[in-house]
Design an enzyme around this catalytic site. Structure first.
Site, PDB file in Angstrom:
ATOM      1  CB  SER A 144      -0.892   0.008   1.252  1.00 57.11           C
ATOM      2  OG  SER A 144      -1.505   1.265   1.431  1.00 57.11           O
ATOM      3  CE1 TYR A 157      -3.660  -2.320   5.466  1.00 56.21           C
ATOM      4  CE2 TYR A 157      -2.912  -0.166   4.741  1.00 56.21           C
ATOM      5  CZ  TYR A 157      -3.422  -1.411   4.449  1.00 56.21           C
ATOM      6  OH  TYR A 157      -3.696  -1.749   3.148  1.00 56.21           O
TER       7      TYR A 157
END
Length: 257
Positions: A144, A157
């Site tokens: 990501s 995350y």
């Protein structure tokens, strides 16, 4: 410049997607099936991936929990036994819960590590021996843009995605001379069950189908890093090259935090 072997034709290619029950993983599996690949889908939800296999003739469903090393290894063996080889292994399983340091939750931190990073290691353990024997094949990790540098609400995350980016870079250095392809996928905001929990407006939000099209196009072109949508990811890339003081100031101004 192509850093990996290009993929001009998916017909007959065996692609194992781990984490394909929803979102980007499922959309990518659907697109590859439509292109003629033999798609093997894995996820914890057996009913969901078995339904996928019924709806997409010729595909295979192998349920597993990515945190279970033995289950991942057994599934990898089944792929090879049933298909004869693995042409591409894709890790797209993910867990996300927004977190800031003022609400630190160790259990959630560790859950992110187990699903987002350790699960990828379990897949590598299952497929690397076969790929090295074949002297051909491709490994792709779904990371990501949250892994570029620290971002608000990304305490749990972001570090796991940064680890995947670094892992992919190191894998490439080791495996490209062995004839293997390695890629890392860094999406911006994609409309998935994971992002649906966000309470803020997500800039440049795209659909899973749009994400899948970008990913497959990147694999076909032999790209190492596949990032999208460019109108958002290029901006984050530019920010990531700033010095710390300027970067922190710019992120606080952009997010209002």
């Amino acid at each position: 410049m192509a850093l990996n072997p290009r993929i001009p034709n998916w017909q007959g290619q065996v692609v194992w997607l781990v984490g394909a029950s929803t979102g980007i993983g499922r959309a990518t599996a659907e697109l590859l099936h439509a292109r003629g690949a033999t798609v093997v889908v894995s996820a914890r939800s057996a009913a969901t991936i078995e339904a996928f296999a019924q709806q997409h003739p010729g595909s295979i469903a192998l349920p597993l929990d990515v945190t279970d090393r033995a289950a991942m290894h057994a599934a990898g063996q089944q792929v090879i036994e049933r298909c004869g080889r693995i042409d591409m292994a894709v890790y797209c399983a993910g867990h996300y819960k927004a977190m800031r340091a003022t609400q630190f939750d160790l259990d959630e931190m560790l859950r992110h590590q187990q699903v987002n990073y350790a699960g990828a290691l379990h897949m590598l353990d299952a497929v690397l021996p076969a790929l090295l024997r074949q002297k051909a094949g491709h490994i792709s990790l779904l990371a990501s843009v949250a892994g570029y540098r620290g971002l608000p609400n990304s305490l749990a995350y972001g570090p796991t995605k940064a680890a995947l980016i670094n892992l992919a870079q190191t894998l490439y250095l080791d495996l490209q001379p062995q004839g293997l392809g390695v890629s890392v996928v860094n999406p911006g905001f994609v409309e998935t069950p994971l992002t649906s929990q966000n309470e803020f407006a997500m800039p440049a939000l795209i659909s899973p189908a749009q994400a899948a099209a970008e990913i497959v196009q990147g694999w076909e072109a032999g790209q190492f890093e596949i990032h999208f949508p460019k109108r958002f990811t290029l901006w984050l890339k530019a920010l990531s090259h700033l010095g710390d003081a300027l970067y922190f100031k710019a992120i606080r101004r952009a997010t209002g935090l």
